[in-house]
Design an enzyme around this catalytic site. Sequence first.
Site, mmCIF file in Angstrom:
data_model
loop_
_atom_site.group_PDB
_atom_site.id
_atom_site.type_symbol
_atom_site.label_atom_id
_atom_site.label_comp_id
_atom_site.label_asym_id
_atom_site.label_seq_id
_atom_site.Cartn_x
_atom_site.Cartn_y
_atom_site.Cartn_z
ATOM 1 N N TYR B 108 0.814 -1.237 0.036
ATOM 2 C CA TYR B 108 -0.070 -0.068 0.053
ATOM 3 C C TYR B 108 0.808 1.304 -0.010
ATOM 4 O O TYR B 108 1.920 1.342 0.435
ATOM 5 C CB TYR B 108 -0.924 0.045 1.223
ATOM 6 C CG TYR B 108 -2.128 -0.883 1.214
ATOM 7 C CD1 TYR B 108 -3.229 -0.556 0.764
ATOM 8 C CD2 TYR B 108 -1.845 -2.221 2.040
ATOM 9 C CE1 TYR B 108 -4.418 -1.401 0.756
ATOM 10 C CE2 TYR B 108 -3.046 -3.008 1.808
ATOM 11 C CZ TYR B 108 -4.265 -2.587 1.421
ATOM 12 O OH TYR B 108 -5.410 -3.282 1.315
ATOM 13 N N TYR B 147 -0.561 -10.229 0.463
ATOM 14 C CA TYR B 147 0.302 -9.641 1.346
ATOM 15 C C TYR B 147 0.161 -10.278 2.827
ATOM 16 O O TYR B 147 -0.752 -10.642 3.095
ATOM 17 C CB TYR B 147 0.495 -8.115 1.454
ATOM 18 C CG TYR B 147 -0.628 -7.530 2.001
ATOM 19 C CD1 TYR B 147 -1.075 -7.261 3.272
ATOM 20 C CD2 TYR B 147 -1.750 -6.938 1.035
ATOM 21 C CE1 TYR B 147 -2.112 -6.660 3.813
ATOM 22 C CE2 TYR B 147 -3.165 -6.500 1.574
ATOM 23 C CZ TYR B 147 -3.004 -6.087 2.857
ATOM 24 O OH TYR B 147 -4.135 -5.576 3.255
ATOM 25 N N ARG B 157 -3.177 -12.035 3.455
ATOM 26 C CA ARG B 157 -4.490 -11.397 2.989
ATOM 27 C C ARG B 157 -4.721 -11.915 1.432
ATOM 28 O O ARG B 157 -3.647 -11.752 0.901
ATOM 29 C CB ARG B 157 -4.640 -9.963 3.031
ATOM 30 C CG ARG B 157 -4.702 -9.055 4.351
ATOM 31 C CD ARG B 157 -5.874 -9.596 5.177
ATOM 32 N NE ARG B 157 -7.021 -10.131 4.710
ATOM 33 C CZ ARG B 157 -8.084 -9.160 4.209
ATOM 34 N NH1 ARG B 157 -7.855 -7.923 4.409
ATOM 35 N NH2 ARG B 157 -9.415 -9.426 3.729
ATOM 36 N N HIS B 160 -7.594 -8.097 -2.708
ATOM 37 C CA HIS B 160 -8.770 -7.597 -2.307
ATOM 38 C C HIS B 160 -8.737 -6.179 -2.649
ATOM 39 O O HIS B 160 -7.626 -5.599 -2.461
ATOM 40 C CB HIS B 160 -9.128 -7.878 -0.764
ATOM 41 C CG HIS B 160 -8.163 -7.108 0.015
ATOM 42 N ND1 HIS B 160 -6.982 -7.666 0.632
ATOM 43 C CD2 HIS B 160 -8.397 -5.888 0.776
ATOM 44 C CE1 HIS B 160 -6.482 -6.979 1.304
ATOM 45 N NE2 HIS B 160 -7.145 -5.857 1.425
ATOM 46 N N HIS B 162 -10.755 -2.676 -1.347
ATOM 47 C CA HIS B 162 -11.549 -2.144 -0.294
ATOM 48 C C HIS B 162 -12.702 -1.366 -1.010
ATOM 49 O O HIS B 162 -12.212 -0.451 -1.891
ATOM 50 C CB HIS B 162 -11.038 -1.359 0.743
ATOM 51 C CG HIS B 162 -10.077 -2.238 1.666
ATOM 52 N ND1 HIS B 162 -10.106 -2.718 2.848
ATOM 53 C CD2 HIS B 162 -8.511 -2.257 1.261
ATOM 54 C CE1 HIS B 162 -9.185 -3.283 3.312
ATOM 55 N NE2 HIS B 162 -8.296 -3.026 2.504
#
Lengths: 206, 242
Positions: B108, B147, B157, B160, B162
């Site tokens: 991120y 990640y 995770r 995905h 959000h």
Amino acid sequence: MPQELNYLKETPSQTAGPYVHIGLAPGAAGFDIYKQELGWDIAGPNAKGERIRVEGVVVDGTGSPVKDVLLEAWQANSEGVFAHPEDSRDVENGFRGWGRVITDFETGEWGFDTVKPGASPARGGTLAAPHINLWVVARGINVGLNTRLYFDDEPEANAKDAVLNLIEWEKRRATLIAKRSERDGKVLYRFDIKIQGEDETVFFDI
Amino acid sequence: MLKPAEFYQRDREWHPPALTPDYKTSVSRSPQYALISLQGSPSEITGPVFGQNDIDPVDNDLIKNYAQPGEGPIGERIILHGRVLDENGRPVPGTLVELWQANAGGRYRHKKDTYLAPIDLNFGGCGRTLTDENGYYYFRTVKPGAYPWRNWVNSWRPAHIHMSIFGSGFAQRLITQCYFEGDPLIHKCPIVNTIPDPDAIDQLIARLDMNATIPLDSIAYKFDIVLRGRRSTLFENRLEGN
């Protein structure tokens, strides 16, 4: 077999996670991507009524500040009108009544500037005491938490408010009352939110 | 005056509960007292309204919205599209859809993310759009990477995205996550598994949509979003067509 109802199911909620700022407040995540971020100006320049600032901290069950929380506010203007097509009354030009705020990453403190809302329509033709609707999301919160902020200088309206009176435990109603003070000549309301534990804030299933 | 019609109550057995100990962070961030159930009033039935002036047309193109001129992000180019509907199956037009995601390496662009996969100089990782009159939306982006995260020692995770959706009333406000068909990490994920009903989990898995792919360009995934529906006939024993 009886007929199918064929309603769809609401999409299930998932946590906003630790990086919610990237999507909803990218400036805070450390980068500049949009020409304008949404939700930093709740009332706009033309709003009538008393200008106020609301500050607080969100605290978890260990008593620690939740530093990665994001809050959204939804409120009526000073005359109790919502900026929404189903409220036929007008609001001031530029008044949206919606805001979004994140915390200081070091302290967990958050704050926003707005105007104090007026009494707004409630169920059955009654009036709700002035309040700001709040929605709280963060890592570890699976479904956003809804609460309401009321004002401690509105004791008569608060005493009659149907939502406050719905809270069976009078002691718990106090968790929804923001405390007024002044700082540098400006009106300030303090509203801490305790997600869990002693004096846990009242949350609503709306 | 307001003509309120309430939303159908939220099915709390379909959503995850607040306390889900396998997702460890929820343990200290879940209220212990029951939520107080409110019947809808204007505070919940109304909500913010957004328009095209609030956003830019490029905001829904994550391949372009943070890239240097003439460059683009690394990763599998995808279209993510679908409709925002309510529980009655009606489209929700003109509603704001915002999303955020990791880059193709699972990193991120955030001060707090220290994962060793590199930042992509040409990828911001956030976008937003308004649904059209049919409730339709689309984004162009790259498929995010899986990640690791600190839950158990070895937790990953699934890929995905959000997503944040408004609807027309504050009671419809929703944040969720979109997963991708065929990812073996989905059913191992403690955040996914906060949702008790397997059918509800399936509702969060976008399906490969070959009809919407752009040949020789981008793979498409379809992800429909359902917000709470609303009564349209009876309210407080009065007829209230809306």
